[in-house]
Write an enzyme that holds these catalytic residues in place. Structure first.
Site, PDB file in Angstrom:
ATOM      1  N   ALA A 515       0.845  -1.201   0.000  1.00  0.00           N
ATOM      2  CA  ALA A 515       0.000   0.000   0.000  1.00  0.00           C
ATOM      3  C   ALA A 515       0.877   1.246   0.000  1.00  0.00           C
ATOM      4  CB  ALA A 515      -0.927  -0.011   1.215  1.00  0.00           C
ATOM      5  N   ARG A 634      -2.049   6.313   8.044  1.00  0.00           N
ATOM      6  CA  ARG A 634      -3.337   6.641   7.449  1.00  0.00           C
ATOM      7  C   ARG A 634      -4.049   5.356   6.995  1.00  0.00           C
ATOM      8  NH1 ARG A 634      -3.430   9.480   1.593  1.00  0.00           N
ATOM      9  NH2 ARG A 634      -5.552  10.310   1.547  1.00  0.00           N
ATOM     10  N   GLU A 711       0.703  -7.165   8.530  1.00  0.00           N
ATOM     11  CA  GLU A 711       1.329  -7.958   9.598  1.00  0.00           C
ATOM     12  C   GLU A 711       0.851  -7.575  11.005  1.00  0.00           C
ATOM     13  OE1 GLU A 711       3.740  -9.768   7.627  1.00  0.00           O
ATOM     14  OE2 GLU A 711       3.379  -8.323   6.026  1.00  0.00           O
TER      15      GLU A 711
END
Lengths: 750, 338
Positions: A515, A634, A711
């Site tokens: 991401a 975020r 994770e």
């Protein structure tokens, strides 16, 4: 029109969801080619030794069998190890399927049958008789830990233990309160829904199109090109949809090698799909023995931290994780000593499995912290608050952001921690003992190098492309959201094209960095498109944007406008028409900010609170409530983010209570290689899980402020469960999983 | 998986006749166990006789107040049958303690009786196993024995029977109806499954050429005092470490009639009618329950990895008897132990 400020962050449903739930999304094994052949692997049934002979006669006689490969007739492949090393290879010698007569682990491929049907291939594989000269295997980490060694070559620099600071031994000896114990974790095995599979389409001029179950299409492509000496321009690897991977599909597996090998040898399209059993011999979470010693003063301030971890690796590679370093940075302490060693066992090379290193190391550290809290006589949450640290003491760097205090506070409040009675065995509900436990979690927020391309058409349609993988995490969706945010368009105006090796360069999807990396690349490429549009707009006569800089404009409702005054601007369609274009396309490349990395370290953090109810007489454990409060920068998508944490918590409950590869150490063989006997949580084992996100503004972690969520959800969960079991029963069980027999047979401490 | 022929039998006589002609054939009902075993190369039939068309799905009331369950009635159909729930709730509960909804929808009553052990050595054709390959030895002895027998094992085999349903049927004194090529016969449930002895390849006393057609249950007075308590490594979808089917009739605080069968501890559902008879008339209280547990486990022997099962079984028996006596059977949906 969607509110631009809300598309990123909101709980947008997965854009690939309808394809998946209707079965239209095809996975690697679901592609068919005319005239294709099917392969099935025969597995070694010893853990160490040599193959003396392989009798394939009965198998060859079977109708439909085309060819059987063993080490005696395998086509040639690369000679040098370097050609076999994929992007995430380890120090040592990569495994080469059917290379020679040596058996290095139970379940190693020893023969490969190619047949006209998958059934014939499977039947034939069962008829192959291998004669071995078996050697006595060593597969027991506890029995073999005296043979441990420091890995001569580090897998990654950051996995090396930090230099010792202060004098941990002396501080430990002098401190008034101390705990020291060994923690034993078993091997765990990946069991994503999708099995490893590869479908190879054999095309003209030696071209191959390969559907592979992988977390990195370009890694698979480069691997097969290296091993077979193929031209990378003639090989395309696709992984449009991945049915869960969790780290197991980072490295190419033998199915890919064998499928391509047979396809090239026989000039036919090929398919190989593994069995569930085969999944147990690949990239597993290694067994681990850890000694953690903690000392504190009367107020609970840490005086010494010592953490020694011994980890399993295979005979041929030095697999490594960052298991113990977390103990040097999670809490403030000036006297720290950390060490990490490997022990070679006759088992397949371990591999990354959700939060590799942290899941194991933090389980030990956070259990030890609970023990220390009991020893000092303070609340376990208060112990952690007192030892809060703002700096990464291992690397002597500032931390980009650490909203862990808020995680503690909000998590404790949601859980109702204040009502906890401190004494073990003091809370009850009918026949059940009630236990409340907590633990902290930590994971490195990583960003790697990555590229992405964004195309904006005159009609407003957006296409995002990168060789990224969506392993079930929601990558398709968040990339779409990030592009939609820049172009102020609904998400269904965005096509996300990922999962192909011939797209802009992207690393493997793992470590929670996708991401941050691909997301930042998409945003950068989208902004480059806006900049290009501005250039075209400014070339128009009497452009209202003539004086505007790229920082001053944005896209709103199909127009390029001044950010300060949306009335001033030009329609995108008009700009493109004026420039004679159908579309504007830009590619961007991002990477970690090296300068910032010298001064800052970035981590995601969590606080996990767990309630267990345990039948006092029979030892039956139920995890009735979990609150996981996560600070990970975020949040791009509230729905997929929550799902990631839910999955991590479930996997952590499995780690605490269920998962264990059972090895018969006489033979070195894993005996519970199926989903009936290898236990992961069933629905009945999972109750309320409450996820809290504490958002952080952190542009240093990554340009889009993301730290990654793959994770962190699992880290600390096993310790929180174990600590809750202690609180309920007074029984401290330091070897996972905590099964009914361990509860029955251990003594409660007074 | 070996190549096999597939035949669909239309009548019981048809099925039995086809089997007589094909000594390597196997009947296929729900297939939840057989197909797995075929994939693992543990069962290698050359012919599959699909019996799903046979008219054996009914659950019918018998004139004497009992029930007859057709061999092809699915586990779900039995567990959710109103008559079964009202009159044989112990059976419904035991079925719901096992497997998963999907498996219970597919699995049949007859098939459940015939399911094979989950011993991981039995499941691995590369290891010696007297059950799979008579005379080859037992790899489980000295190996991973956590799931294995504490009662009735032999030096040839230490496997356990995995069924939950059968533990309840043992407690309920069911009768197994079977049909062979020449005749039909009844087998008392206690005589159906066997201990391994020197022939662990024989799980039961069904003849090679016979087909299970149904189960008969006699009316009983246990509906008020029964329980099925199963202890396992997760809260659902795991085979029993220990399970207890308990049923009793109580009058004036005393046990009139006691039935207790154990699962997960032996090669067959474990029951000792002598112990049951001994405690008829005893007060329905913990002291009695502990004595029953001691008596049932008197000859229990651990193999190392499963030593804990003796303690677990003792506690489970007491708890189950307490549940049954108090009329509070273990819920199979609420996983808290009652």
């Amino acid at each position: 029109m969607l509110d631009r400020s809300k598309i990123v962050g909101s709980p947008v449903s997965r854009i690939d969801g309808p394809l998946k739930v209707t079965g239209a999304a095809k996975y690697a094994a679901e592609h068919f080619e005319p005239g294709m052949l099917f392969g099935h692997v025969a597995l070694a049934t010893i853990a160490a030794g040599r193959i003396l002979a392989i009798d394939t006669r009965a198998a060859e006689r079977l109708q439909g069998v085309v060819k059987i490969y063993t080490h005696e007739n395998r086509p040639k492949a690369a000679y040098r190890d370097s050609k076999w090393k994929d992007a995430v290879a380890l120090p040592g010698h990569p495994f080469r399927p059917l290379e020679n007569d040596r058996v290095l682990f139970d379940g190693q491929p020893v023969a490969f049958v190619v047949a006209e049907t998958p059934e014939a291939a499977r039947d034939a594989a069962g008829l192959i008789h291998v004669h071995y000269a078996a050697e006595t295997p060593n597969t027991h980490i506890v029995a073999e830990q005296h043979n441990s060694y420091e890995p001569p070559v580090a897998r990654m620099k950051q996995f090396l233990p930090p230099p010792p600071r202060g004098d941990a031994e002396a501080a430990f000896a002098a401190a008034p309160h101390k705990v020291s114990a060994d923690y034993v974790l078993p091997g765990e095995h990946h069991n994503p829904m999708e099995l490893f599979a590869a479908t190879v389409r054999f095309e003209d001029e030696g071209r191959l199109t390969i559907q592979d179950k992988t977390q990195g299409s370009q890694n698979s492509r480069d691997y097969v090109c290296g091993v077979f000496g193929l031209d990378p321009d003639k090989v395309i690897v696709k992984n449009d949809f991945v049915g869960g991977a969790f780290g197991q599909a980072l490295r190419p597996k033998h199915h890919l090698f064998l499928a391509v090998m047979a396809s090239l040898d026989l000039s036919r399209s090929m398919k190989v799909e593994m069995t569930r059993r085969e999944m147990f011999y690949l990239s597993w979470r290694p067994s681990c023995v850890q000694t953690v010693s903690l000392a504190a003063d009367d107020e609970g301030y840490l005086q010494a931290v010592l953490h020694h971890a011994v980890h399993t690796t295979s005979r041929h590679e030095d697999y490594q994780e960052n298991v113990a370093n977390w103990s040097g940075l999670a809490y403030k302490c000036d006297n720290v000593k950390i060490s990490y060693e490997l022990v070679k066992l006759d088992l397949a090379t371990p591999g990354d499995m959700r939060a590799p290193g942290a899941a194991s190391g933090v389980a030990a550290l956070e259990t030890a912290m609970d023990e220390l809290a009991c020893e000092v006589g303070i609340d376990p949450l208060e112990l952690r608050v007192r030892n809060f640290v703002h700096r990464d003491q291992n690397q002597d760097k500032a931390i980009t952001s650490k909203a862990l205090h808020a995680c503690y506070r909000e998590g404790a409040e949601r859980f109702g921690w204040v009502a906890r009675s401190p004494t073990p065995r003091s809370m009850r509900d009918g026949n059940d003992l009630v236990g409340w436990g907590m633990a902290g979690g930590i994971w490195e927020a990583m960003m790697s190098k990555g590229e992405a391309k964004v195309r904006l058409s005159a009609d407003g349609h957006v296409t995002v492309s990168a060789a990224a993988s969506d392993i079930g995490t929601g990558t398709y969706t968040i990339l779409g959201q990030l592009a939609a945010e820049v172009f102020d368009c609904p998400i269904d105006a965005v096509t996300v094209d990922i999962g192909r090796s011939n797209l802009p360069k992207t690393g493997v999807e793992g470590g929670s960095w996708t991401a941050a990396t691909t997301g930042s690349a998409v945003q950068a490429a989208a902004k480059a498109v806006v900049k290009t549009l501005l250039g075209h707009a400014q070339s128009m006569e009497n452009s209202p944007l003539a004086e505007a800089s790229e920082e001053q404009v944005e896209i709103s409702e199909g127009r390029l406008v001044l950010e300060a005054n949306h009335q001033v601007g030009t329609a995108i369609a008009d700009i493109m028409a004026a420039a004679g274009l159908d579309a504007v396309e830009e590619q961007a490349k991002v990477g970690p900010d090296i300068l910032s990395m010298r001064r800052y370290a970035a981590y995601s953090h969590s606080a996990v609170f767990v309630e267990v109810k345990i039948d006092e007489e029979l030892g039956v454990v139920r995890v009735t409530r979990v609150v996981s409060a996560v600070a990970a920068g975020r949040i791009l998508n509230a729905k997929t983010a929550r799902s990631q944490i839910l999955g991590g918590v479930v996997m952590g409950i499995g780690m605490a209570l269920h998962e264990e590869g059972l090895i018969d150490h006489r033979t070195g063989r894993i005996m519970n290689h199926n989903l009936a006997e290898y236990h992961v949580p069933a629905h009945a084992d999972i109750h309320d899980i409450d996820v809290i996100f504490v958002e952080e503004q952190d542009q240093r972690a990554s340009p889009i402020g993301v730290k990654g969520l793959g994770e962190i959800g699992i880290v600390g969960v096993a310790a929180a469960v174990s600590n809750a079991i202690f609180h309920a029963t007074g029984k401290r069980i330091r070897n996972l999983p905590i099964t009914i027999d361990k509860i029955l047979e251990s003594e409660a401490v007074q | 998986m070996k190549r096999f022929t597939y035949t669909r039998a239309e009548t019981v006589a048809d099925a039995v006749a086809i089997l007589a002609d094909r000594p390597q054939a196997q009947f296929l009902a729900g297939g939840t166990n057989l197909v797995d075993l075929m994939k693992y190369d543990v069962e290698r039939p050359d012919a599959i006789i699909d019996i799903n068309s046979l008219p054996l799905k009914e659950i019918e009331e018998l004139p004497d107040g009992g029930l007859r369950i057709g061999a092809l009635a699915s586990n779900s159909a039995v567990a959710y049958n109103a008559q079964i729930q009202a009159r044989f709730p112990l059976l419904a509960s035991a079925i719901l303690a096992g497997a998963s909804p999907q498996l219970r929808n597919a699995a049949t009553t007859g098939g459940n009786l015939l399911q094979r052990t989950r011993c991981s050595y039995f499941y691995d054709p590369s290891t010696p196993c007297n059950k799979r390959e008579p005379g080859s030895g037992c790899a489980a002895i000295g190996g991973l024995t956590r799931m294995h027998a504490i009662l009735g094992a032999s030096d040839k085999c230490i496997a356990v029977h995995p069924s939950d349903m059968c533990v309840a049927l043992a407690a309920l004194d069911a009768t197994v109806e079977v049909v062979g090529p020449d005749s039909a016969r009844d087998i008392a449930f206690g005589d159906f499954h066997r201990l391994p002895g020197d022939e662990p390849q024989r799980d039961n006393t069904l003849a090679r050429d016979e087909l299970v057609t149904g189960i008969r249950l006699e009316a009983n007075r246990f509906a008020g005092h029964h329980t099925y308590l199963k202890l396992r490594d997760r809260l659902s979808y795991a085979f029993a470490l220990v399970s207890v089917a308990a049923a009793m009739e109580i009058a004036d605080g005393r046990i009139v009639d006691l039935r207790i069968a154990l699962g997960g501890v032996a090669h067959r559902p474990w029951r000792d009618p002598l112990v049951e008879a001994e405690y008829a008339g005893a007060p329905a209280e913990d002291v009695t329950f502990q004595r029953v547990a001691d008596r049932l486990l008197f000859e229990a022997k651990g193999l190392g990895g499963n030593d804990f099962k003796i303690l677990l079984a003792r506690k489970a028996i007491v708890r189950a008897l307490r549940q049954a006596a108090s009329g509070r059977p273990q819920s199979q949906t609420l996983k808290a132990i009652q």
